[in-house]
Design a protein around this motif. Structure first.
Motif, PDB file in Angstrom:
ATOM      1  N   LEU A 276       1.045  21.243   0.761  1.00 15.85           N
ATOM      2  CA  LEU A 276       1.129  19.540   1.809  1.00 15.85           C
ATOM      3  C   LEU A 276       2.556  18.452   1.323  1.00 15.85           C
ATOM      4  N   ASN A 277       2.808  17.926   2.293  1.00 18.82           N
ATOM      5  CA  ASN A 277       3.320  17.177   2.130  1.00 18.82           C
ATOM      6  C   ASN A 277       3.655  15.980   1.880  1.00 18.82           C
ATOM      7  N   LYS A 278       4.090  15.088   0.336  1.00 14.79           N
ATOM      8  CA  LYS A 278       3.620  13.910  -0.160  1.00 14.79           C
ATOM      9  C   LYS A 278       3.957  13.253   1.005  1.00 14.79           C
ATOM     10  N   ASP A 279       4.602  12.825   2.005  1.00 18.19           N
ATOM     11  CA  ASP A 279       4.614  11.876   3.044  1.00 18.19           C
ATOM     12  C   ASP A 279       4.121  11.479   3.948  1.00 18.19           C
ATOM     13  N   ASP A 280       3.249  13.210   4.124  1.00 21.20           N
ATOM     14  CA  ASP A 280       2.490  12.646   4.954  1.00 21.20           C
ATOM     15  C   ASP A 280       0.447  11.905   4.180  1.00 21.20           C
ATOM     16  N   VAL A 281       0.526  11.448   3.200  1.00 15.47           N
ATOM     17  CA  VAL A 281      -0.736  11.150   2.946  1.00 15.47           C
ATOM     18  C   VAL A 281      -0.314   9.687   2.796  1.00 15.47           C
ATOM     19  N   ASP A 282      -1.713   8.455   2.349  1.00 16.03           N
ATOM     20  CA  ASP A 282      -1.627   7.676   3.161  1.00 16.03           C
ATOM     21  C   ASP A 282      -1.033   7.043   1.232  1.00 16.03           C
ATOM     22  N   ILE A 283       0.112   5.807   1.085  1.00 12.46           N
ATOM     23  CA  ILE A 283       0.675   5.982   0.350  1.00 12.46           C
ATOM     24  C   ILE A 283      -0.279   5.734  -1.433  1.00 12.46           C
ATOM     25  N   VAL A 284      -1.075   4.334  -1.086  1.00 16.42           N
ATOM     26  CA  VAL A 284      -2.096   3.457  -1.863  1.00 16.42           C
ATOM     27  C   VAL A 284      -3.550   5.330  -2.182  1.00 16.42           C
TER      28      VAL A 284
ATOM     29  N   ASP B 183      -6.153  -7.423  -8.026  1.00 19.38           N
ATOM     30  CA  ASP B 183      -6.714  -5.404  -7.379  1.00 19.38           C
ATOM     31  C   ASP B 183      -5.021  -5.045  -8.296  1.00 19.38           C
ATOM     32  N   GLY B 184      -3.721  -5.442  -8.952  1.00 14.79           N
ATOM     33  CA  GLY B 184      -3.278  -3.637  -9.487  1.00 14.79           C
ATOM     34  C   GLY B 184      -2.071  -4.384  -8.253  1.00 14.79           C
ATOM     35  N   ALA B 185      -1.162  -3.297  -8.683  1.00 17.00           N
ATOM     36  CA  ALA B 185      -0.054  -2.701  -7.720  1.00 17.00           C
ATOM     37  C   ALA B 185      -0.009  -2.205  -6.277  1.00 17.00           C
ATOM     38  N   ASP B 186      -1.037  -1.714  -6.195  1.00 15.68           N
ATOM     39  CA  ASP B 186      -1.220  -1.513  -4.988  1.00 15.68           C
ATOM     40  C   ASP B 186      -1.083  -1.971  -3.678  1.00 15.68           C
ATOM     41  N   VAL B 187      -1.775  -3.069  -4.285  1.00 21.89           N
ATOM     42  CA  VAL B 187      -1.945  -4.405  -3.078  1.00 21.89           C
ATOM     43  C   VAL B 187      -0.621  -4.617  -2.321  1.00 21.89           C
ATOM     44  N   TRP B 188       0.802  -4.522  -2.720  1.00 19.36           N
ATOM     45  CA  TRP B 188       1.914  -4.292  -2.152  1.00 19.36           C
ATOM     46  C   TRP B 188       2.054  -3.487  -0.740  1.00 19.36           C
ATOM     47  N   TYR B 189       1.365  -2.207  -1.526  1.00 24.48           N
ATOM     48  CA  TYR B 189       1.428  -1.245  -0.384  1.00 24.48           C
ATOM     49  C   TYR B 189       0.155  -1.767   1.331  1.00 24.48           C
ATOM     50  N   VAL B 190      -0.572  -2.651   0.708  1.00 27.23           N
ATOM     51  CA  VAL B 190      -1.891  -2.579   2.117  1.00 27.23           C
ATOM     52  C   VAL B 190      -1.022  -3.779   3.325  1.00 27.23           C
ATOM     53  N   PRO B 191      -1.653  -2.871   4.440  1.00 30.06           N
ATOM     54  CA  PRO B 191      -0.495  -3.487   5.507  1.00 30.06           C
ATOM     55  C   PRO B 191      -1.491  -5.027   5.528  1.00 30.06           C
ATOM     56  N   GLY B 192      -0.591  -5.826   5.935  1.00 32.20           N
ATOM     57  CA  GLY B 192      -0.856  -7.228   6.342  1.00 32.20           C
ATOM     58  C   GLY B 192      -0.824  -7.777   4.502  1.00 32.20           C
ATOM     59  N   PHE B 193      -0.368  -7.607   3.539  1.00 30.16           N
ATOM     60  CA  PHE B 193      -0.022  -7.898   2.450  1.00 30.16           C
ATOM     61  C   PHE B 193       1.404  -8.932   2.350  1.00 30.16           C
TER      62      PHE B 193
END
Length: 985
Positions: free
Chosen positions: A126-134, A562-572
Motif C-alpha cells: 500500500l501507499n501512505k499517500d493513497d490513505v485519508d490523512i486523518v 477534537d485534537g489536531a486532526d481537525v486541521w486536516y478536515v475539509p472546511g477547517f
C-alpha cells in the motif's frame, strides 16, 4: 557437647527472624508492586502533603519533569538507567521532606511512529499517500497508545513511583492544543518566518531532520579532485591585482583544484572559497604515472601545505612550483564551471564562478579551495548570503535531481532503500568526460545518518519554517534578554544548576553557535504549523503571515475539543477564518512541527497546566542522557525562552550511555546488549537499581554478567546486615536508654550515625548516589557487621535482658535500623519494603510513606570519635598479637586469651577500663599496665606506645557464653559465670 556439660543453648538470646536470607527478588517483587497499587502509595504521598499544608507545615514542592521517551518499542538498558535515576531523585526528595511530584510522560508524534506505520503499509503493498490523512493519523495514534501501555508496565516493574494513572501524552487533545498555542506565540512575537536554506534531509523519509535526529556512522564515500578553469578577472577594484601578463599566464591551461566527498553537489556549485590566511602556489605538472587523470603541462592552484597529498592522489610523479599566489590575486579570478559547454547542458552551467574569501577554509585537508554549493551546506549557505550567490533547487524531496535538470535529470542521490543512487558516479563520469577530473578515490569517514531509517542523509535547500533566535522579540519578557539566544545564554549562566558542571559548557557552546531553529517537517503525524499565508505574497512581505489573536483562539479551542486532526478536515480553514478575513485569500500551511517542539513545550501543558505540575511552571530538575544537550534540554530551552522568557528548569542532571563490560557500545549485531527484563528475570529489579547506584553516572556506565554478579554480592552482604538486625530486634520491648547513660561504644555508633546522616542528605541533595551508597555500604558492612555487631553479640546473646549494655545496644540498633532502611529505600524500594514490613507488619503501612528520621545534633561527638579512634588503634595491636597466636595454634578463639597490654602514659589515660577493653578485643580478660614492655612483645610500627604480651585466660570455660573466667562453677547454675548465672535467674 559432653554428656555432663549442661545445655544452655535455649537460654541464649540468639537473633530470630523469618526474614529469608535468599531474596528471591524476581518472584517476590511483583507482589510488592501489587501491594503499592492496592494501597495507592503515590496518591497517599500527595495526601500527606495536603495534610501538612492544612496543618500549617507545608512541604516544599519538588518537581522532576520527565523527559518523554518515545512510544515505539520495548525498553533498553538506557531507559532503565534513566528512569531509575529519576526515581531515586523523586523518592529521596520526598523522604527529605519535600512534596516530590513525578508525572511520567510519552512523546507520541513524529517520524519514528509514522515510519512504523509506513513500513506496515509497504509490507501490504500500500501507499501512505493513497490513505485519508486523518485515518492514517489515527493509525499512528493507536500504535503509540499500544506501546505506551507496554512501556508503562515495564517502567513500573523497575519500581518507578509516579502518577502512572494519569501520565502526560503529547498526543492528548489538551497537549496538542497547548503545543499549537505555544507555536502561535512565536507567530505573534515576530520570530517565525519562512526561509529557504539547506537543512539535514532524509531522502528515504522525505523530511527535514533535526540535529538530534541524526547519528554518525562510518560510511565510504566517493572523493574527487575537480579542476575549475580560470577564465578571467573579476570586475571591480580587485581586478587590478592581476596585471594582464599574469592573467594571460593563468588563463593558459590553469585551474583551481577543489576536493569533495559529495560529487552529486557539483551541478549546484556557485563559487569557490579560499582561506585568506593560507599560502597558495601555482604548480605545473611535469610527469605522471600510468592511470593518472592529470595532464602533463597543466598548471594548478593549490594550497602549499596540501600540494603533496593532492599530487599523490592524482598519481603525479613530478611537479614544479612556479610561484606564490596572493589572496588578493585569488579574489581577482573568475572560473568556469566544470560542466560549462558540455553536450546537452543547454547553457545550464555557462555562468562564471567567483573566487570568494572564507574563514571556514583551512589547510587541514583537501586542497585549500572549497567547492561552494549554497543549497547544500551551512558554511556554503552563509558565504552565499554574504556575497549574494543564487540558490539552486535541483534536488527533490525523494533525493533525485529535478526531472528537467540537463544531463542528470531524475537520477537519485540516495535510493528509497537507503543505498547510493547513480548521481555520484554519473557526475564523476561527466567530470572525466569534460576533462575536469584531476583525481578520484574512496574515503571511509564518519557520515550523518537518520537514526530511524539508518540511511545516509544529505543537506538540501528547501523552503522551511524557522524561528529566528537573534531577532528582537515583540513581547514583555525581557528580564534575561530581548532575543531567544540572549535569554538562553543568560539562563544557562544565571538560573540553572548543572550536574555535572560540564553540562553547562556543552549546552552553552551549542546555543552560542546554533543557527535559527527549523520547526517544520514535511510529514503527516504531528501537530501542524497552525498558520495561514496570504496568497500571492512573498515571505518578506509584512502581511505574508496572518497574525490574528481571534483566529489563534479558534484554532486552540478546536484542538482542545477534537485534537489536531481537525486541521486536516475539509472546511477547517473556512471555519476558523470566517468573519475575520476572507478564507479564499489565504493558504493553509500543512507541514507539521518538529517533534522536538512538542517535547520542548511540555513545560506548558505539564508544569504550568496540571495541578500536580509546578507552582511557577518551572521544574526543579530535568534529568536525561548527555545526548539531550542537543535534544530535549536544548529544544526546551529555546521554546521556553521564546514563550516564558527564561529556561523552564532550575537544575539539569545528565548521565552517560550504557556500554558492555569491555567498554564497547551495545548493539544487537555484536550480541552484547543487556535487556532490563533479562536482568530482572535473573536477579530482580533491585539489583538493577543497585547497579545504577553503585555506578558513576556522570560518565558512560558498563554493565554485564560479571558486573551484575558483583552487584548481587554487594546486595547479599547488605541484606545479611539488615537480616541480623531484624533478628536481634525481634521481641525487643522498646525500652530505650538515653545517650548519656550508654557505654562509649554505643555513643560512638550514634556519632557515626549522625555523621552519616549529614553525608546521606548531602549526597541525595547533590544527586551523588554512588558516593552516598558507598558511605552506607561501608558503614553497614565494616562499622556494623565486622565491628560493632561482632563486639556486641556477646552482650546481646548472653547478658540479662535488663543489662545496660544490652538495652543500649538494642536502642542503638533500632536507630540504625530506621536510618539504614529509610536511607536505602530510594535505591532498593522492594527490599526495604520487605524489611520494613517484617518489623512493622501493618496492613496499610509502607517504608515509602516515611521521611528520613531526624538525627539529634547531640549525637555528634568529635572528641569521643577522636579518642575512640585511638582506642581502636590500640585494639588493632591486640588483635594482631592474637592472630599470631591463632596461626601458631596456641589458641583457637580469642576468648582463650587474656593479654597484657603495655601502654604509654598518654594512652593509659585513654584506655582505662580493662573490662570494657576486653569486650572491645573479644577476649575473656585484659591487663592494662604502664610498665615497660619486655623484649619480644608484639607491636606495630604505626601504633607507637603499645605492646602486647600474650597470656592465656585463667579459669574455666562458661558453658553458656564460652568466656574463660576464674568464677566459672561457683554459682547456682553449673559451669556458668556470674553474668550468665544472673541471666538464668
Amino acid at each position: 557437647m559432653c554428656a555432663d556439660t549442661p545445655d544452655y543453648r535455649d537460654t541464649v538470646f540468639l537473633p530470630e527472624t523469618e526474614f529469608p536470607m535468599r531474596a528471591g527478588l524476581p518472584a517476590r517483587e511483583p507482589g510488592w508492586l501489587a501491594r503499592w497499587e492496592e494501597i495507592g502509595i503515590y496518591d497517599r504521598l500527595r495526601d500527606k502533603a495536603r495534610a501538612a499544608a492544612a496543618a500549617g507545615q507545608p512541604r516544599t514542592p519538588f518537581t522532576l519533569h520527565d523527559g518523554p521517551p518515545y512510544a515505539n518499542g520495548h525498553l533498553h538498558i538506557g531507559h532503565a538507567l534513566n528512569k531509575v535515576l529519576k526515581d531515586m531523585v523523586v523518592r529521596s526528595q520526598q523522604m527529605m521532606g519535600h512534596d516530590a511530584r513525578y508525572v511520567p510522560g510519552w512523546d507520541c508524534h513524529g517520524l519514528p511512529i509514522e515510519w512504523k506505520i509506513e513500513e506496515q503499509y509497504r509490507a501490504k503493498g500500500l501507499n501512505k499517500d493513497d490513505v485519508d490523512i486523518v485515518a492514517f493519523r489515527q493509525e499512528c495514534r493507536n500504535f503509540a497508545a499500544g506501546w505506551i501501555d507496554i512501556q508503562r508496565d515495564e517502567f513500573k516493574r523497575l519500581g518507578i513511583t509516579g502518577n502512572w494513572a494519569d501520565p502526560y501524552l503529547t498526543m492528548d487533545y489538551h497537549a496538542e492544543a497547548v503545543i499549537a498555542g505555544e507555536f502561535l506565540k512565536f507567530l505573534m512575537n515576530g520570530t517565525l518566518y519562512q526561509g529557504s536554506k539547506p537543512v539535514m534531509w532524509s531522502p528515504v523519509e522525505k523530511t527535514a531532520l533535526a540535529e538530534a535526529e541524526v547519528e554518525y556512522h562510518d560510511h565510504t564515500s566517493h572523493q574527487v579532485w575537480v579542476k575549475f578553469k580560470i577564465v578571467g578577472a573579476a570586475g571591480g577594484a580587485n581586478s587590478a591585482a592581476l596585471v594582464e601578463a599574469e592573467l594571460d599566464e593563468l588563463r593558459n591551461e590553469t585551474s583551481v583544484v577543489i576536493w569533495t566527498t559529495t560529487p552529486w553537489t557539483i551541478p549546484q556549485n556557485r563559487a569557490i572559497a579560499f582561506g585568506p590566511s593560507l599560502e597558495y602556489g601555482l604548480y605545473e605538472v611535469l610527469e605522471i604515472s600510468e592511470g593518472s587523470t592529470a595532464q602533463v603541462g597543466e598548471k594548478l592552484l593549490i594550497a602549499d601545505k596540501l600540494a603533496n597529498g593532492v599530487f599523490s592522489a592524482a598519481k603525479v610523479l613530478d611537479v614544479k612550483r612556479i610561484r606564490s599566489i596572493s589572496s588578493s590575486q585569488l579574489e581577482s579570478l573568475t572560473l568556469a564551471h566544470p560542466y560549462r559547454g558540455v553536450e546537452g547542458a543547454n547553457g545550464e552551467w555557462d555562468y562564471r564562478v567567483p573566487m570568494l574569501p572564507g574563514d571556514h577554509v583551512t589547510d587541514d585537508a583537501g586542497t585549500g579551495f572549497v567547492h561552494t554549493a549554497p543549497s547544500h551546506g551551512d558554511d556554503d549557505y552563509q558565504i552565499g548570503l554574504k556575497h549574494g550567490l543564487p540558490m539552486t533547487y535541483n534536488v527533490m524531496e525523494d533525493g533525485t535531481y529535478r526531472a528537467d535538470l540537463p544531463v542528470f535529470g531524475g537520477q537519485a542521490i540516495i535510493l528509497p532503500d537507503g543505498k547510493e543512487g547513480p548521481a555520484n558516479v554519473s557526475n564523476i563520469k561527466q567530470l572525466a568526460y569534460a576533462g575536469a577530473l584531476f583525481a578520484k578515490g574512496k574515503l571511509k569517514h564518519s557520515y550523518p545518518h537518520s537514526w530511524r531509517s539508518k540511511a545516509p542523509v544529505i543537506y538540501r535547500n528547501t523552503p522551511q519554517w524557522f524561528v529566528a533566535i537573534d531577532r528582537e522579540l515583540d513581547d514583555c519578557l525581557s528580564t534575561y534578554g530581548d532575543t531567544i539566544r540572549k535569554r538562553a545564554l543568560n539562563s544557562i549562566n544565571q538560573l540553572v544548576t548543572w550536574t555535572p558542571q560540564t553540562g553547562r559548557n556543552r549546552l552553552h557552546s551549542m546555543i552560542e553557535a546554533r543557527p535559527d531553529w527549523v520547526l517544520s517537517r514535511q510529514r503527516a503525524w504531528g501537530v501542524p504549523l497552525t498558520c495561514f499565508v496570504k496568497k500571492g505574497a512573498k515571505p518578506t512581505d509584512p502581511d505574508f503571515l496572518l497574525r490574528n489573536a481571534e483566529v489563534n483562539a479558534r484554532i486552540v479551542a478546536a484542538f482542545e475539543a477534537d485534537g489536531a486532526d481537525v486541521w486536516y478536515v475539509p472546511g477547517f480553514k473556512d471555519k476558523v477564518l470566517a468573519g475575520i478575513v476572507e478564507p479564499a485569500d489565504y493558504d493553509q500551511v500543512m507541514d507539521v512541527l518538529d517533534v522536538w517542539f512538542d517535547s520542548g513545550s511540555t513545560h506548558a501543558f505539564v508544569l504550568r497546566d496540571r495541578a500536580d505540575g509546578s507552582e511557577d511552571g518551572i521544574a526543579d530538575l530535568y534529568l536525561e542522557g548527555t545526548d539531550q544537550h542537543r535534544g530535549w534540554f536544548h529544544s526546551s530551552m529555546l521554546q521556553a525562552c521564546g514563550t516564558k522568557g527564561r529556561a523552564p528548569y532550575r537544575g539539569v542532571l545528565t548521565h552517560g550511555f550504557t556500554l558492555d563490560e569491555k567498554g564497547m557500545k551495545m548493539s544487537k549485531s555484536l550480541g552484547n546488549t543487556v535487556a532490563p527484563q533479562e536482568v530482572i528475570d535473573e536477579y530482580g529489579a533491585d539489583i538493577l537499581r543497585l547497579w545504577v547506584a553503585q555506578s558513576d553516572y556522570t560518565v558512560d556506565l558498563r554493565i554485564g554478567k560479571e558486573i551484575l554478579k558483583g552487584t548481587a554480592d554487594s546486595y547479599r552482604r547488605l541484606r545479611n546486615t539488615m537480616r541480623y538486625m531484624l533478628g536481634a530486634l525481634n521481641g525487643w520491648d522498646g525500652q530505650r536508654v538515653e545517650r548519656a547513660d550508654m557505654p562509649e561504644l554505643e555513643q560512638l555508633i550514634l556519632h557515626r550515625l549522625a555523621e552519616l546522616d549529614g553525608r546521606v542528605r548531602k549526597g541525595y541533595a547533590a544527586y551523588d548516589f554512588q558516593g552516598l551508597f558507598q558511605e552506607i555500604f561501608t558503614f553497614a558492612t565494616s562499622d556494623l557487621s565486622t565491628f560493632y555487631f561482632d563486639l556486641r553479640k556477646d552482650a546481646l546473646y548472653c547478658d540479662p535482658t535488663d543489662s545496660l549494655i544490652r538495652r543500649s545496644c538494642l536502642t542503638v540498633m533500632d536507630a540504625i535500623f530506621h536510618r539504614l532502611t529509610l536511607w536505602l529505600a530510594p535505591v532498593l524500594p522492594f527490599t526495604t519494603e520487605e524489611i520494613w514490613l517484617f518489623r512493622f507488619p501493618s496492613g496499610g503501612d509502607s517504608v515509602h510513606l516515611q521521611d528520613f528520621p531526624e538525627t539529634p545534633a547531640g549525637w555528634l561527638d568529635p572528641a569521643l570519635a577522636a579518642r575512640m579512634a585511638r582506642v581502636r588503634a590500640v585494639r588493632r595491636v591486640v588483635t594482631g598479637a592474637l592472630e599470631v597466636e591463632r596461626r601458631a595454634k596456641t589458641i583457637g578463639s580469642s576468648l582463650e586469651a587474656a593479654p597484657v597490654v603495655h601502654l604509654s602514659p598518654e594512652l593509659a589515660q585513654i584506655v582505662t577500663d580493662p573490662d570494657s577493653f576486653a569486650k572491645l578485643c573479644i577476649t575473656s580478660a585484659v591487663t592494662l599496665t604502664t610498665d615497660p614492655a619486655p623484649e619480644g612483645a608484639f607491636a606495630l610500627e604505626d601504633v607507637p606506645g603499645v605492646a602486647v604480651v600474650f597470656a592465656h585466660a585463667e579459669g574455666e570455660k562458661c558453658a553458656r557464653c564460652w568466656q574463660i573466667l576464674p568464677d566459672v562453677g561457683r554459682h547456682k547454675h553449673p559451669q556458668t559465670c556470674a553474668r550468665c548465672d544472673a541471666a538464668l535467674g
